[in-house]
Design an enzyme around this catalytic site. Structure first.
Site, PDB file in Angstrom:
ATOM      1  N   ASP A 179      23.775  64.002  33.234  1.00 21.26           N
ATOM      2  CA  ASP A 179      22.453  63.653  33.751  1.00 21.26           C
ATOM      3  C   ASP A 179      21.413  63.695  32.627  1.00 21.26           C
ATOM      4  OD1 ASP A 179      20.687  63.309  36.214  1.00 21.26           O
ATOM      5  OD2 ASP A 179      19.836  65.162  35.394  1.00 21.26           O
ATOM      6  N   GLU A 229      23.783  59.478  30.912  1.00 16.82           N
ATOM      7  CA  GLU A 229      22.651  58.749  31.489  1.00 16.82           C
ATOM      8  C   GLU A 229      21.524  58.768  30.456  1.00 16.82           C
ATOM      9  OE1 GLU A 229      19.938  58.945  35.547  1.00 16.82           O
ATOM     10  OE2 GLU A 229      20.225  60.741  34.333  1.00 16.82           O
TER      11      GLU A 229
END
EC number: 3.2.1.20
Length: 584
Positions: A214, A276
């Site tokens: 993330d 990401e």
């Protein structure tokens, strides 16, 4: 160029895998408490396997106060009790493996919850040994009312200042996202070691095969956390990317994380990571095999097209040509390199792709959904499918603000109401924006059946944690689509079979070339692999249109299309029709 000029084609399991993303709160409730859970996922593993995918990625299931749906973690080594127990998770990992699939989990290590023990220690005093594990700063000053002024002009990704004042020590802490989602200070080596051990090592020891990392581009902030230059002249607060994205030590940190993973795994399994990173020109650096950082990255260029860079809910018109170029930017950078790419158009942070990029009207919903399937399955890179995408889920329609759950929507609603008023033009534009773009469209419970009121997600007498999209009553549910050979679900199965059969061209294909790039109706291209060529002709309009051949006199051999009653030798495409060919 020959195959020897394309090191990106070196086979890897994670390059060829189709990965199915699961949002646990909304997937399947096994105990009728209204929330999806790990046992619910386990109960549907055969369904996922039958779809034709090779791995599952499960969004955060860790202990959390749930300010941001589990992306605010209070204990990396414990499952949130509503989702089950650690033993439930170990069973899910084991059964996933027994079905021949890999298990990937979310790694949320840019920030943690203010309820995490690390932060509780850090906030307790300015001299605590963990004080420097987070970004603490004194106020820049005080305003006329005596309120503390944040240390810099960075804006939170969720609206408002990126700083929260803590009265325990009268200093601000940095939190680029929600108010209780506090950024970890990767500059501190002890902090990094603790992150690696708790968030990574624990789960590697329990058999996970990879991590979706993330906010992977945010770990290295600009030294000194200076004010951002003014990019948005309408606001005192500025988007935080300038000061927080792709900072000076970001690649060093990812190499360190990669080394930790490699040294931790003793059984020879190859761990995959997908970062990401959102934006920027560093994708080839992140993913170069020789640099040992991440396996692949998610870039946002193609899914953020049509939104303002200053405010995600401001709708901006875009052309098909712009979208084509944005999609291609996801994989063109790997051509002739040792890097790798991803292909996706939905996830838990995006609205439904049929509504955004195709036609969700009753007339064209199914056929345009299949067109998007054709597009995705024909693109180079690791393919990701998000829950509900495989049944052609669409955005919900005209919900009042009270039905939204997303903290980002709620925060911005309050900011706009306070600044402009409930009946202002700004508020009306905001409602148009969330109707098209809100993350909540992807987070409604999965419709397993046509049965009211809860579509098989939970028991009929249970109130689910979030409202269901009413589309399950119009046939968008697993039960009805499973029985319908013409459904989006069954088309996905056929398309994934074709992707495996023609994997050299569809997954590893290189030397991508647009045909008719300037067309605002046709999305067509070719790709090569050794002496083979793939040609895709996709009509992104509600009108019939003729496509151009990839070269004069080319002979085409049909692979797959989304219309059953079409003349595959014709160069005229029906509305929202797509076809994939081999070029002879």
């Amino acid at each position: 160029m020959t195959i020897s000029d394309h090191p990106e084609t070196e086979p890897k399991w994670w390059k060829e895998a189709t990965i199915y993303q699961i949002y646990p709160a909304s997937f399947k409730d096994s105990n009728n408490d209204g929330w999806g859970d790990l046992k619910g996922i386990t109960s549907k593993l055969q369904y996922i396997k039958d779809l034709g995918v090779d791995a599952i990625w499960v969004c955060p299931f860790y202990d959390s106060p749930q300010q941001d749906m589990g992306y605010d973690i209070s204990n990396y080594e414990k499952v949130w009790p509503t989702y089950g127990t650690n033993e439930d998770c170990f069973e899910l990992i084991d059964k996933t493996h027994k079905l021949g699939m890999k298990f990937i989990t979310d790694l949320v290590i840019n920030h943690c919850s203010t309820e995490h023990e690390w932060f509780k220690e850090s906030r307790s005093s300015k001299t605590n040994p963990k004080r420097d594990w987070f970004f603490w700063r004194p106020p820049k000053g005080y305003d006329a009312e005596g309120k503390p002024i944040p240390p810099n002009n960075w804006k939170s990704f969720f609206g408002g200042s990126a700083w929260t004042f803590d009265e325990t020590t009268n200093e601000f802490y940095l939190r680029l996202f929600a108010s209780r989602q506090v950024d970890l200070n990767w500059e501190n080596e002890d902090c990094r070691r603790a992150i690696f051990e708790s968030a990574v090592g624990f789960w590697l020891d329990h058999g996970v095969d990879g991590f979706r990392i993330d906010t992977a581009g945010l770990y290295s902030k600009r030294p000194g956390l200076p004010d951002s230059p003014i990019f948005d002249k309408t606001s005192k607060l500025q988007h935080p990317n300038w000061g927080s994205h792709n900072g000076p030590r970001i690649h060093e940190y990812h190499q360190e994380l990669h080394r930790f993973m490699k040294n931790r795994v003793k059984d020879g399994r190859e761990i995959m990571t997908v970062g990401e990173v959102a934006h920027g020109s560093d994708n080839a650096l992140y993913t170069s095999a020789a640099r040992y950082e991440v396996s692949e990255v998610f870039s946002f260029t193609h899914v953020e097209l049509g939104t303002s860079p200053f405010f995600r809910y401001n709708i901006v018109p875009f052309t098909l040509k712009q979208w084509k170029e944005a999609i291609a930017s996801n994989f063109l950078f790997i051509n002739g390199t040792d890097s790798w790419a991803t292909t996706y158009i939905e996830n838990h942070d995006q609205a439904r792709s049929i509504t955004r990029f195709a036609d969700d009207s009753p007339k064209y919903r199914k056929i345009s959904g299949k067109l998007l399937t054709l597009l995705e399955c024909s693109l180079t890179g690791t393919l990701y499918v998000y829950q509900g995408q495989e049944i052609g889920q669409i955005n919900f329609k005209e919900w009042p603000i009270e039905k939204y759950e997303d903290v980002d929507v709620k925060n911005n609603y309050e900011i706009i109401k306070k600044s402009f008023g409930k009946n202002s033009k700004e508020m009306k534009d905001f409602f148009k924006g969330i109707a098209l773009l809100s993350r909540d469209h992807s987070r409604t419970p999965m419709p397993w059946t046509k049965d009211k009121p809860n579509a098989g997600f939970t028991g009929p007498d249970v109130k689910p944690w979030f409202f269901l999209n009413e589309s399950f009553e119009q046939g968008i549910n697993v039960e009805q689509e499973s029985r319908d050979d013409d459904s989006v679900l069954n088309f996905w199965k056929r398309a994934l079979q074709a992707r495996k059969k023609y994997k050299e061209l569809m997954i590893y294909g290189y030397d991508f070339q647009f045909i008719d790039l300037d067309s605002d109706q046709i999305f067509s291209f070719t790709k090569e692999y050794e002496d083979k060529t793939l040609f895709a002709a996709l009509n992104f309009s509600g009108e019939e249109i003729e496509f151009s051949l990839p070269r004069e006199g080319a002979s085409l051999s049909f692979i797959l299309g989304n219309y059953d009653d079409t003349d595959v030798s014709s160069r005229v495409l029906k509305p929202w029709e797509g076809r994939i060919y081999l070029v002879k």
